[in-house]
Design a protein around this motif. Structure first.
Motif, PDB file in Angstrom:
ATOM      1  N   GLY A   1       6.484  13.928  73.880  1.00 28.69           N
ATOM      2  CA  GLY A   1       5.492  13.668  72.415  1.00 28.69           C
ATOM      3  C   GLY A   1       4.241  14.188  72.667  1.00 28.69           C
ATOM      4  N   PRO A   2       2.889  14.551  71.799  1.00 29.09           N
ATOM      5  CA  PRO A   2       2.360  16.115  72.034  1.00 29.09           C
ATOM      6  C   PRO A   2       1.233  15.156  72.470  1.00 29.09           C
ATOM      7  CG  PRO A   2       1.730  13.465  69.982  1.00 29.09           C
ATOM      8  CD  PRO A   2       2.990  13.300  70.959  1.00 29.09           C
ATOM      9  N   ARG A   3       1.160  14.206  73.675  1.00 29.13           N
ATOM     10  CA  ARG A   3      -0.424  14.486  73.839  1.00 29.13           C
ATOM     11  C   ARG A   3       0.080  14.331  75.683  1.00 29.13           C
ATOM     12  NH1 ARG A   3      -1.679   8.635  72.948  1.00 29.13           N
ATOM     13  NH2 ARG A   3      -4.022   8.743  74.521  1.00 29.13           N
ATOM     14  N   ALA A   4      -0.776  14.938  76.053  1.00 27.22           N
ATOM     15  CA  ALA A   4      -0.802  15.157  77.975  1.00 27.22           C
ATOM     16  C   ALA A   4      -2.191  14.802  78.380  1.00 27.22           C
ATOM     17  CB  ALA A   4      -0.355  15.752  78.170  1.00 27.22           C
ATOM     18  N   LEU A   5      -2.011  13.935  79.686  1.00 19.51           N
ATOM     19  CA  LEU A   5      -3.420  13.496  80.413  1.00 19.51           C
ATOM     20  C   LEU A   5      -3.337  14.654  81.733  1.00 19.51           C
ATOM     21  CD1 LEU A   5      -3.551  10.413  81.281  1.00 19.51           C
ATOM     22  CD2 LEU A   5      -4.418  11.159  79.051  1.00 19.51           C
ATOM     23  N   SER A   6      -4.380  15.182  82.455  1.00 21.23           N
ATOM     24  CA  SER A   6      -5.167  15.810  83.432  1.00 21.23           C
ATOM     25  C   SER A   6      -5.535  14.871  84.582  1.00 21.23           C
ATOM     26  CB  SER A   6      -5.127  17.063  83.348  1.00 21.23           C
ATOM     27  OG  SER A   6      -5.139  17.742  84.635  1.00 21.23           O
TER      28      SER A   6
ATOM     29  N   ASP B   1     -12.270   7.823  74.932  1.00 22.72           N
ATOM     30  CA  ASP B   1     -12.786   8.596  74.336  1.00 22.72           C
ATOM     31  C   ASP B   1     -12.510   9.122  73.348  1.00 22.72           C
ATOM     32  OD1 ASP B   1     -13.934  11.623  76.026  1.00 22.72           O
ATOM     33  OD2 ASP B   1     -15.221  10.640  74.087  1.00 22.72           O
ATOM     34  N   ALA B   2     -10.180   9.264  73.515  1.00 18.39           N
ATOM     35  CA  ALA B   2      -9.797  10.306  72.538  1.00 18.39           C
ATOM     36  C   ALA B   2     -10.233   8.643  71.573  1.00 18.39           C
ATOM     37  CB  ALA B   2      -8.795  10.491  73.289  1.00 18.39           C
ATOM     38  N   GLY B   3     -10.252   7.983  71.191  1.00 17.41           N
ATOM     39  CA  GLY B   3      -9.923   7.058  70.489  1.00 17.41           C
ATOM     40  C   GLY B   3      -8.242   6.392  69.956  1.00 17.41           C
ATOM     41  N   LYS B   4      -7.573   6.993  71.599  1.00 15.73           N
ATOM     42  CA  LYS B   4      -6.492   6.650  71.171  1.00 15.73           C
ATOM     43  C   LYS B   4      -5.929   5.424  72.854  1.00 15.73           C
ATOM     44  CE  LYS B   4      -5.156  11.228  68.681  1.00 15.73           C
ATOM     45  NZ  LYS B   4      -5.376  12.180  68.884  1.00 15.73           N
ATOM     46  N   GLY B   5      -4.650   5.298  72.216  1.00 17.09           N
ATOM     47  CA  GLY B   5      -4.240   4.271  73.579  1.00 17.09           C
ATOM     48  C   GLY B   5      -3.239   4.957  74.134  1.00 17.09           C
ATOM     49  N   THR B   6      -2.184   4.784  74.869  1.00 16.56           N
ATOM     50  CA  THR B   6      -1.480   5.503  75.456  1.00 16.56           C
ATOM     51  C   THR B   6      -0.186   5.981  74.835  1.00 16.56           C
ATOM     52  OG1 THR B   6      -0.064   3.014  76.316  1.00 16.56           O
ATOM     53  CG2 THR B   6      -1.908   3.894  78.062  1.00 16.56           C
ATOM     54  N   GLU B   7      -0.308   6.047  73.224  1.00 17.13           N
ATOM     55  CA  GLU B   7       0.390   6.149  73.252  1.00 17.13           C
ATOM     56  C   GLU B   7       1.204   7.117  72.752  1.00 17.13           C
ATOM     57  OE1 GLU B   7      -1.528   3.967  71.485  1.00 17.13           O
ATOM     58  OE2 GLU B   7      -2.342   5.153  70.168  1.00 17.13           O
TER      59      GLU B   7
ATOM     60  N   LEU C   1      -2.621   4.952  87.995  1.00 19.14           N
ATOM     61  CA  LEU C   1      -1.559   5.296  85.607  1.00 19.14           C
ATOM     62  C   LEU C   1      -1.001   3.821  85.815  1.00 19.14           C
ATOM     63  CD1 LEU C   1      -0.423   8.658  86.234  1.00 19.14           C
ATOM     64  CD2 LEU C   1      -2.298   8.032  84.740  1.00 19.14           C
ATOM     65  N   GLU C   2      -0.219   3.229  86.703  1.00 19.14           N
ATOM     66  CA  GLU C   2       0.170   2.222  86.587  1.00 19.14           C
ATOM     67  C   GLU C   2      -0.489   0.721  85.764  1.00 19.14           C
ATOM     68  OE1 GLU C   2       2.671   0.010  89.608  1.00 19.14           O
ATOM     69  OE2 GLU C   2       4.071   2.120  89.743  1.00 19.14           O
ATOM     70  N   VAL C   3      -1.592   0.943  86.013  1.00 20.93           N
ATOM     71  CA  VAL C   3      -2.472   0.255  85.230  1.00 20.93           C
ATOM     72  C   VAL C   3      -2.019   0.684  83.973  1.00 20.93           C
ATOM     73  CG1 VAL C   3      -4.802  -0.237  84.760  1.00 20.93           C
ATOM     74  CG2 VAL C   3      -3.982  -0.079  87.398  1.00 20.93           C
ATOM     75  N   HIS C   4      -2.399   1.659  83.307  1.00 21.21           N
ATOM     76  CA  HIS C   4      -2.072   1.661  82.119  1.00 21.21           C
ATOM     77  C   HIS C   4      -0.657   2.144  81.106  1.00 21.21           C
ATOM     78  CE1 HIS C   4      -6.482   2.749  81.682  1.00 21.21           C
ATOM     79  NE2 HIS C   4      -6.494   3.053  82.886  1.00 21.21           N
ATOM     80  N   PHE C   5      -0.289   2.625  81.812  1.00 25.24           N
ATOM     81  CA  PHE C   5       1.386   2.758  81.340  1.00 25.24           C
ATOM     82  C   PHE C   5       2.637   2.066  81.483  1.00 25.24           C
ATOM     83  CE2 PHE C   5       0.272   6.669  80.031  1.00 25.24           C
ATOM     84  CZ  PHE C   5       0.056   7.235  79.698  1.00 25.24           C
ATOM     85  N   THR C   6       2.780  -0.374  80.801  1.00 24.69           N
ATOM     86  CA  THR C   6       2.374  -0.306  81.837  1.00 24.69           C
ATOM     87  C   THR C   6       4.096  -0.847  81.257  1.00 24.69           C
ATOM     88  OG1 THR C   6       1.516  -2.202  80.149  1.00 24.69           O
ATOM     89  CG2 THR C   6       0.895  -2.254  82.164  1.00 24.69           C
ATOM     90  N   SER C   7       4.563  -0.073  80.215  1.00 27.08           N
ATOM     91  CA  SER C   7       5.802  -0.466  78.817  1.00 27.08           C
ATOM     92  C   SER C   7       6.400   0.119  79.628  1.00 27.08           C
ATOM     93  CB  SER C   7       5.597  -0.176  77.818  1.00 27.08           C
ATOM     94  OG  SER C   7       5.392   0.952  77.400  1.00 27.08           O
ATOM     95  N   ASP C   8       8.078   0.619  78.862  1.00 29.45           N
ATOM     96  CA  ASP C   8       9.116   1.191  79.361  1.00 29.45           C
ATOM     97  C   ASP C   8       8.859   2.926  79.447  1.00 29.45           C
ATOM     98  OD1 ASP C   8      11.308  -1.077  79.118  1.00 29.45           O
ATOM     99  OD2 ASP C   8      10.350  -1.007  81.072  1.00 29.45           O
ATOM    100  N   ALA C   9       8.429   2.985  78.528  1.00 27.89           N
ATOM    101  CA  ALA C   9       7.993   4.585  77.406  1.00 27.89           C
ATOM    102  C   ALA C   9       6.555   4.906  78.434  1.00 27.89           C
ATOM    103  CB  ALA C   9       7.643   4.272  76.022  1.00 27.89           C
ATOM    104  N   ARG C  10       7.073   5.228  79.699  1.00 28.45           N
ATOM    105  CA  ARG C  10       5.935   6.115  80.418  1.00 28.45           C
ATOM    106  C   ARG C  10       6.512   7.057  80.586  1.00 28.45           C
ATOM    107  NH1 ARG C  10       5.752   2.384  86.161  1.00 28.45           N
ATOM    108  NH2 ARG C  10       5.379   0.516  85.238  1.00 28.45           N
ATOM    109  N   PRO C  11       5.131   8.463  81.132  1.00 23.96           N
ATOM    110  CA  PRO C  11       5.299   9.760  81.260  1.00 23.96           C
ATOM    111  C   PRO C  11       5.827  10.067  82.112  1.00 23.96           C
ATOM    112  CG  PRO C  11       3.142   9.013  81.869  1.00 23.96           C
ATOM    113  CD  PRO C  11       3.800   7.732  80.565  1.00 23.96           C
ATOM    114  N   VAL C  12       6.006  11.175  81.599  1.00 23.06           N
ATOM    115  CA  VAL C  12       6.678  12.102  83.144  1.00 23.06           C
ATOM    116  C   VAL C  12       5.084  12.675  84.036  1.00 23.06           C
ATOM    117  CG1 VAL C  12       7.879  14.315  83.414  1.00 23.06           C
ATOM    118  CG2 VAL C  12       8.702  13.185  81.733  1.00 23.06           C
TER     119      VAL C  12
END
Lengths: 297, 409
Positions: B373-378, B274-280, B303-314
């Motif tokens: 980074g500029p984005r966050a999820l809840s 919906d945001a038109g973006k990935g996890t970056e 969350l691990e399903v989507h954040f598979t790389s080393d660059a993971r959010p807090v």
């Protein structure tokens, strides 16, 4: 992006009878098919049996009949493409009040965890998602008389945003001793009848669809607080009264009634107002009767 | 400007604080203010630790900060209603609207308690209108003279998240240019008895994502946001606090109370789409994080399903400080997520001391963490298997600092 949304089928249950929308059948509840949609114990996720209380069971049966009326199979229903939303004035308050009484009478340790876990307004919808293996959105509106209309708006939003392809919108009014007492005090109605309306809204299935929801879902209708219209919906220029239904079902029931009446023109607008003074400007839903339109064409 | 829906006002009332400034200060100082007393009889409750907002205190603060709204509150209104009007007043004022006469804006409210039907049914003297389950909605609309579409959603713990999602739908469909949305709830004796019966509560504290976590702490309160379309923002010339980029919702189709990670993973995916973006660039996820052994690990798995790389959010759970506010909890966490984006800092979690090694994300256990980074999820999960994910992004402009100071009514 707005999608074409069709009403594929539905059922209304009141006064001890169930009436299907598409097939026009009507039967006494005890004679209704026990399981209109046959399904086996699903493989995959479901963990344990599904518990029901009276209202959730009645809603479940009505939705099963609605699926059958819409000609949907078990495999078509299951998966992320189907969601459920309800609109109700009291919702499941009677069941949760039963738990409150138990705690008040016998102390908090008499609370059964299995009862508490299903004592939410959204449980009837959640139970449907579990039973029919649907992973689309589920929620419950308890907005007074606007509940049914908001449920339709929510359904349309979910489909327009591709969170599902199909939404079952359920309006129900299943009162018990305490809620009936409150309702009598609220609107001085001694003859309140229980009612369930379940409509199957779909983004596919143009062939044989009963009606089309207007593309522009709703516009503003700024109003001042109006006289008590708790039992009235307007269909175009015609005012429809349906005193047997809970005011929150007025919109859904009015849609149902209009679709059952052939030759009433191929488009109408449904509106409603909230008599309890929420100063709410509600949306209008424009419906086009597919059947009549095809005949006219 | 981001294509997301603009957030122009936020407000909060909870046991920690009356207003977002005080809330942020308590979050940063990890002052959770846990207590063992409540406005109702706790006799027989195995676990009594709570963050219930004192209704009398809330009413006094409402009288001080928003006297006009307070005067319009009917006598005998529920505690949730009192909290809700306070939070609404703050959010509306911050958005540059007159809280006493907002006019044609929408309202989407999430709540599990609604009105005072419980008290009415128990034989207490409660006006019939205030016992109706949607009386909080009605009182809120009347107090603010709101004339737009109104909706009340009751979806267990995801109630206010679903309300925010519905508000976004009101704006996208053109039903409203501005929508006040969020949650207002009050904890009831039945809720306490129920969560105790489920053995879901901690007798000490919520230690989300901790290796020794043992349950949740229940509270109540309210949080509100003002959502607005871009055209209205430009026309009114008000500053934007953050953006709501996307919303996602799904069901587990699994169990009445036990979560399944695939359901939340789907909801996260929908929000990202919906945001038109990935996890970056997603730097932070405010999790549901109730502190029960099952919830926290399930959420991390999703969350691990989507954040598979080393660059993971807090990841963090602010419930360690605020408690679980039932139907309002998602709205409060949305407000906090907005404040995290505005401030650029993830507050350190209270009570969590030893991160569960099974949680493969960075957690603010020892210190606050600066956003990178500029984005966050809840994310929010609810009974019946409901899942909602909200995606936010910060404003990359100077106006963000201007908007952060609370505006007096």
């Amino acid at each position: 992006m707005a999608k074409q949304i069709y009403i594929r089928g539905g059922v209304r249950v009141n006064s001890g009878r169930a009436t299907s929308l598409r097939c026009g059948r009507s039967w006494e509840i005890p004679d209704a098919p026990a399981q209109a949609v046959q399904h086996t114990a699903p493989e995959g996720n479901r963990a344990g049996p599904i518990r029901h209380f009276d209202a959730s069971r009645q809603v479940r049966d009505a939705v099963a009949w609605a699926f059958a009326d819409a000609g949907l199979t078990v495999s078509e229903i299951a998966g992320p493409g189907t969601g459920f939303v309800s609109g109700s004035f009291y919702g499941t308050l009677e069941f949760s009040d039963r738990l409150r009484r138990r705690v008040d009478d016998s102390g908090p340790r008499c609370m059964k965890p299995t009862d508490f876990s299903i004592a939410t307004q959204s449980y009837p919808m959640a139970a449907l998602s579990i039973e029919f293996q649907c992973t689309g959105p589920t929620t419950a509106f308890v907005s007074g008389t606007t509940a049914g209309l908001e449920a339709i708006c929510f359904a349309q939003h979910m489909m327009n945003n591709a969170l599902c392809e199909r939404m079952i919108v359920v309006g129900f009014s299943l009162l018990g001793e305490t809620t009936r007492y409150h309702y009598r005090m609220l609107v001085a109605d001694q003859n309140k009848q229980d009612c369930i309306v379940a409509l199957v809204l779909d983004t596919v299935g143009a062939d044989g669809a009963l009606a089309v929801l207007g593309r522009s879902l709703s516009g503003f209708c700024p109003t001042k607080p109006v006289a008590d219209l708790s039992e009235i919906a307007t269909l175009g220029d015609e005012i429809v009264t349906d005193g047997a239904d809970d005011s929150s079902l007025v919109v859904l029931s009015a849609i149902f009634s209009a679709l059952l009446k052939p030759g009433k023109g191929n488009s109408f607008v449904v509106s409603s107002t909230d008599p309890l003074g929420a100063y709410s400007a509600l949306g209008l839903i424009s419906l086009v009767k597919q059947h009549d339109k095809e005949i006219a064409a | 400007m981001s294509p997301g829906i603009c957030i122009t006002g936020i407000g909060a009332v909870c046991h920690l604080a009356y207003g977002i400034d005080a809330l942020w200060e308590r979050l940063m100082t990890r002052n959770s203010g846990l207590k063992d007393t409540a406005p109702f009889d706790m006799e027989g409750m195995r676990c009594r630790r709570n963050t219930i907002c004192d209704p009398d205190w809330s009413r006094r603060r409402l009288d001080e900060r928003f006297p006009v709204l307070a005067q319009r509150l009917p006598h005998g209104a529920s505690a949730g209603t009192v909290h809700g009007i306070g939070a609404a007043g703050e959010a509306l004022a911050m958005a540059g609207l007159d809280p006493a006469d907002v006019g044609r804006i929408g309202l989407a409210l999430g709540t599990t308690s609604g009105g005072r039907f419980d008290d009415f049914a128990a034989g207490e003297k409660v006006p019939v209108s205030l016992a109706a389950p949607h009386s909080t909605l009605t009182c809120l609309a009347r107090a603010t003279k709101l004339t737009g579409p109104v909706a009340q959603i009751s979806n267990a713990c995801t109630s206010s998240a679903a309300a925010i999602l519905h508000a976004a739908g009101m704006i996208k469909s053109g039903r409203a240019d501005i929508v006040l949305c969020g949650g207002a709830d009050h904890a009831r004796r039945t809720d306490f008895a129920g969560f105790n019966a489920l053995r879901a509560m901690s007798a000490t504290a919520c230690k989300a994502f901790d290796a020794t976590r043992d349950g949740m702490v229940i509270g109540d309160g309210s949080a509100m946001l003002v959502l607005e379309n871009e055209g209205s923002v430009r026309a009114r010339g008000v500053p934007v606090l953050a953006y709501l980029d996307g919303c996602g919702m799904s069901s587990d189709s699994f169990h009445a109370t036990r979560p399944h990670h695939q359901g939340l993973a789907r909801a996260v995916g929908y929000a990202l789409r919906d945001a038109g973006k990935g996890t970056e660039e997603i730097a932070y996820v405010n999790c549901h994080g109730t502190g029960t052994p099952l919830n926290d690990i399930t959420e991390a798995s999703a969350l691990e399903v989507h954040f598979t790389s080393d660059a993971r959010p807090v990841l963090s759970s602010t419930k360690t400080t605020t408690g679980h506010l039932l139907g309002s909890t998602a709205a409060l966490e949305a407000v906090i997520t907005v404040m995290v984006l505005m401030n650029g800092t993830v507050p350190q979690m209270a009570h969590t001391e030893t991160a569960d090694p099974a949680i493969a994300f960075e957690l603010p256990v020892a210190n606050p963490i600066e956003l990178n980074g500029p984005r966050a999820l809840s994310t929010t999960l609810g009974f019946g298997g409901s899942n909602v994910c909200l995606a936010f992004s910060r404003v990359e402009e100077e106006s963000a600092d201007v908007a952060f100071d609370a505006v007096d009514a």
